[in-house]
Scaffold this active site. Structure first.
Site, mmCIF file in Angstrom:
data_model
loop_
_atom_site.group_PDB
_atom_site.id
_atom_site.type_symbol
_atom_site.label_atom_id
_atom_site.label_comp_id
_atom_site.label_asym_id
_atom_site.label_seq_id
_atom_site.Cartn_x
_atom_site.Cartn_y
_atom_site.Cartn_z
ATOM 1 N N ASP A 104 0.835 -1.200 0.000
ATOM 2 C CA ASP A 104 0.000 0.000 0.000
ATOM 3 C C ASP A 104 0.870 1.251 0.000
ATOM 4 O O ASP A 104 2.029 1.215 0.416
ATOM 5 C CB ASP A 104 -0.883 0.044 1.259
ATOM 6 C CG ASP A 104 -1.881 -1.100 1.284
ATOM 7 O OD1 ASP A 104 -2.178 -1.654 0.213
ATOM 8 O OD2 ASP A 104 -2.347 -1.434 2.396
HETATM 9 N N1 URA Z 1 -1.295 -5.923 3.757
HETATM 10 C C1 URA Z 1 -1.770 -4.676 3.790
HETATM 11 O O1 URA Z 1 -2.805 -4.415 4.364
HETATM 12 N N2 URA Z 1 -1.068 -3.710 3.165
HETATM 13 C C2 URA Z 1 0.100 -3.945 2.539
HETATM 14 O O2 URA Z 1 0.700 -3.026 1.993
HETATM 15 C C3 URA Z 1 0.586 -5.263 2.516
HETATM 16 C C4 URA Z 1 -0.127 -6.228 3.135
#
Ligand code: URA
Length: 249
Positions: A104
């Site tokens: 993310d």
């Molecule tokens: N899980 C998440 O919620 N975000 C990420 O970036 C990676 C795994």
């Protein structure tokens, strides 16, 4: 092609590192020491050695990046900075690099960048069980019930239940590095990579992820010396670890 350019391509050195080793007489072309960085060489037929070792063409390149918050795991984006924009101009244009999977925008930590589509595909396939380890700062401390719920498989929505995952508390040493201040944190290891998966898993237990960092993937640990935004090539051993992780046992 120029000798310094070919040497950089073959070894992953930067151009200036390549120039240094050439000027220092460590590079031979067809058995003769060449100290001229602009020497013209034929990449198809000339044999280069560095300190006596023959160099062969590298089919793919592999980097580990400590992804900083605020960057998107994409090769292009209209609005935000991409993880590829963190590479030097020289490394960026060398190959058609892409990130192996996504983190993310606000997540930090280990992200591989490569042009090896097959390895990337195998690392991301849940069937291959490549472990991903995340450290999370949380709104509240985890409980034994949370650990059991992660182990059983968290229901993410009506139709989707996550595969079993390992939730644990951080060791004192891990806490010292990751959360020196007061607060709650935990480590989670999983093999899938669904959208916002870790955040959704904690949310399903009534908790909230305040900060998320990927610490390892496929048995390769994020290099602690890399500051957010920094990257380096994978070592031979790290690449072997990744290959072994996705090879049929
Ligand atoms: N899980 C998440 O919620 N975000 C990420 O970036 C990676 C795994």
């Amino acid at each position: 092609m120029r000798l310094d350019k070919l040497l950089a391509e073959l070894t992953g050195m930067t151009r200036s590192q390549a120039r240094d080793v050439i000027v220092n007489g460590r590079v031979c072309v067809n058995g003769d020491v060449k100290k001229l960085t602009a020497e013209k060489v034929n990449e198809e037929s000339d044999v280069l050695t560095l300190d006596g070792e023959t160099l062969t063409f590298r089919k793919f390149v592999y980097y580990m990046l400590n992804k900083p918050a605020g960057t998107v795991s994409a090769t292009q984006d209209r609005a935000a900075r991409t993880v590829l924009s963190l590479l030097s101009a020289e490394d960026r244009k060398k190959r058609n690099l892409f990130p192996v999977g996504r983190l993310d925008k606000d997540t930090e930590g280990l992200l591989f960048l490569t042009d090896d589509g097959m390895l990337s595909h195998r690392l991301l396939s849940p069937r291959k069980h490549a472990d991903k380890l995340y450290f999370a700062k949380l709104e509240r401390k985890i409980t034994e019930e949370d650990i059991a719920a992660f182990a059983a498989g968290i229901k993410l929505d009506e139709d989707l239940t996550a595969m079993p995952a390992v939730l644990r508390r951080l060791t004192n040493e891990e806490l010292r590095d990751f959360l020196p201040e007061d607060g709650a944190a935990a480590a989670v290891t999983l093999q899938e990579g669904k959208f916002h998966q870790v955040k959704r898993m904690f949310a399903a237990t009534g908790n909230e992820v305040l900060y998320l960092k990927r610490m390892a993937m496929g048995g390769v640990l994020l290099d602690k010396t890399l500051l957010p935004g920094e990257y380096r090539e994978l070592t031979k051993d790290e690449l072997i670890t990744l290959e072994n992780c996705v090879t049929e046992k």
